[in-house]
Motif scaffolding. Sequence first.
Motif, PDB file in Angstrom:
ATOM      1  N   ILE A 184     -76.980 -91.866  55.395  1.00 51.58           N
ATOM      2  CA  ILE A 184     -75.527 -91.814  55.535  1.00 51.58           C
ATOM      3  C   ILE A 184     -75.173 -91.361  56.942  1.00 51.58           C
ATOM      4  N   LEU A 185     -74.303 -92.144  57.587  1.00 50.74           N
ATOM      5  CA  LEU A 185     -73.798 -91.818  58.922  1.00 50.74           C
ATOM      6  C   LEU A 185     -72.294 -91.641  58.891  1.00 50.74           C
ATOM      7  N   GLY A 186     -71.811 -90.634  59.620  1.00 48.16           N
ATOM      8  CA  GLY A 186     -70.392 -90.495  59.899  1.00 48.16           C
ATOM      9  C   GLY A 186     -70.190 -90.432  61.398  1.00 48.16           C
ATOM     10  N   TRP A 187     -69.001 -89.996  61.835  1.00 51.92           N
ATOM     11  CA  TRP A 187     -68.720 -89.908  63.268  1.00 51.92           C
ATOM     12  C   TRP A 187     -68.068 -88.579  63.597  1.00 51.92           C
ATOM     13  N   ARG A 188     -68.495 -87.975  64.709  1.00 50.64           N
ATOM     14  CA  ARG A 188     -67.946 -86.722  65.205  1.00 50.64           C
ATOM     15  C   ARG A 188     -67.558 -86.909  66.672  1.00 50.64           C
ATOM     16  N   ASP A 189     -66.251 -86.840  66.930  1.00 51.38           N
ATOM     17  CA  ASP A 189     -65.762 -86.993  68.310  1.00 51.38           C
ATOM     18  C   ASP A 189     -66.328 -88.254  68.962  1.00 51.38           C
ATOM     19  N   GLY A 190     -66.346 -89.325  68.193  1.00 47.84           N
ATOM     20  CA  GLY A 190     -66.803 -90.604  68.712  1.00 47.84           C
ATOM     21  C   GLY A 190     -68.296 -90.813  68.699  1.00 47.84           C
ATOM     22  N   ARG A 191     -69.067 -89.810  68.250  1.00 45.16           N
ATOM     23  CA  ARG A 191     -70.535 -89.921  68.215  1.00 45.16           C
ATOM     24  C   ARG A 191     -71.011 -90.090  66.786  1.00 45.16           C
ATOM     25  N   ALA A 192     -71.990 -90.958  66.582  1.00 48.65           N
ATOM     26  CA  ALA A 192     -72.560 -91.155  65.250  1.00 48.65           C
ATOM     27  C   ALA A 192     -73.305 -89.897  64.821  1.00 48.65           C
ATOM     28  N   ALA A 193     -73.105 -89.494  63.572  1.00 49.46           N
ATOM     29  CA  ALA A 193     -73.671 -88.249  63.060  1.00 49.46           C
ATOM     30  C   ALA A 193     -74.464 -88.523  61.793  1.00 49.46           C
ATOM     31  N   LEU A 194     -75.642 -87.953  61.710  1.00 50.45           N
ATOM     32  CA  LEU A 194     -76.492 -88.121  60.538  1.00 50.45           C
ATOM     33  C   LEU A 194     -76.051 -87.133  59.458  1.00 50.45           C
ATOM     34  N   LEU A 195     -75.467 -87.654  58.380  1.00 51.08           N
ATOM     35  CA  LEU A 195     -74.994 -86.810  57.285  1.00 51.08           C
ATOM     36  C   LEU A 195     -76.038 -86.663  56.195  1.00 51.08           C
ATOM     37  N   ARG A 196     -76.905 -87.660  56.036  1.00 49.76           N
ATOM     38  CA  ARG A 196     -77.995 -87.562  55.065  1.00 49.76           C
ATOM     39  C   ARG A 196     -79.132 -88.475  55.495  1.00 49.76           C
ATOM     40  N   PRO A 197     -80.345 -87.955  55.659  1.00 49.94           N
ATOM     41  CA  PRO A 197     -81.490 -88.838  55.911  1.00 49.94           C
ATOM     42  C   PRO A 197     -81.734 -89.731  54.704  1.00 49.94           C
ATOM     43  N   GLY A 198     -82.302 -90.885  54.934  1.00 51.88           N
ATOM     44  CA  GLY A 198     -82.541 -91.792  53.817  1.00 51.88           C
ATOM     45  C   GLY A 198     -83.437 -92.950  54.187  1.00 51.88           C
TER      46      GLY A 198
END
Length: 318
Positions: A184-198
């Motif tokens: 699962i990926l989200g975004w923080r201040d325009g940067r892709a963020a890893l929310l859950r490895p998978g």
Amino acid sequence: MHTVILHPDPAGIARAASLLAAGEAVALPTETVYGLAADARNGAAVARIYAAKGRPAFNPLIVHVADVAAAQAIAVLEGDALALAAAFWPGPLTLVLPLRPGSGIAGIVTAGLDTVGVRVPAHPVAQAVLAAFGGPLAAPSANASGRISPTTAAHVLDPEGGLAGRIAAVIDGGACPVGVESTILGWRDGRAALLRPGGIPAEAIEAALGAALVRGGDLDAPDAPGQLSSHYAPRAPLRLNAARAEPGETFIGFGPAGAGGLTLSASGDLTEAAARLFNLLRAADRLGRPIAVARVPETGLGRAINDRLRRAAAPREG
């Protein structure tokens, strides 16, 4: 309820699509794990997912769609997100994206948030069901809450921690080839963020982006549910277990509607209450007054409803 075992042939796929259209929950294989699917546009159907799993809180659910075009119909998919979709869909990657206005996605799916997790599964059975059903499917793992995720139909029906007798059907599509949940990926201040490895390594995603993912301690406000006590808070103050509204309050009842006309369920049905919860909280919040909510029984889906309400009423952090 008797849980029917369906074969992954045209008749079984058609039967699954028919059950989903009728608002039932159906377990189906994906390349990651078996998911418990329901119509993502039907709040009552999605509430059945929570009831079947015994899920203790309304966490945002991943919406499965057939292709990028279907994803764009419910979420804003552009820039790096679109590039990642092109690189890894169909496949075990979930993107947490802004919810598109007018998407039709039920509020219970997003847990009242303005984002939605979307993925395009690669499994041929999941794809066949999506094509036959013709719409988005909310589908967390098809196991009782807190138990091991299922990778075969037998796991779904396991007497210990399975869902036999709680769901309408399971499609037996064999073992899941990946066997772990999606990344699962989200975004923080325009940067892709890893929310859950998978199922897709972070390194592969970073290679596709040409940039490092935001990880771990850099996630000061993660999209993953339940991280903050006031994660689900509306703007208006919320008072729980209210017998009636005080002057200047908006009242949300449980049972016959009062003068304000807002009730989670006029008949006191917890499944209906779960399906209506997020939409009613939003409607009440728009009125700009403090909100009072009637007592909801702490049984069955009532536990999840009350968990959500307690988080909504918690003191604001920061």
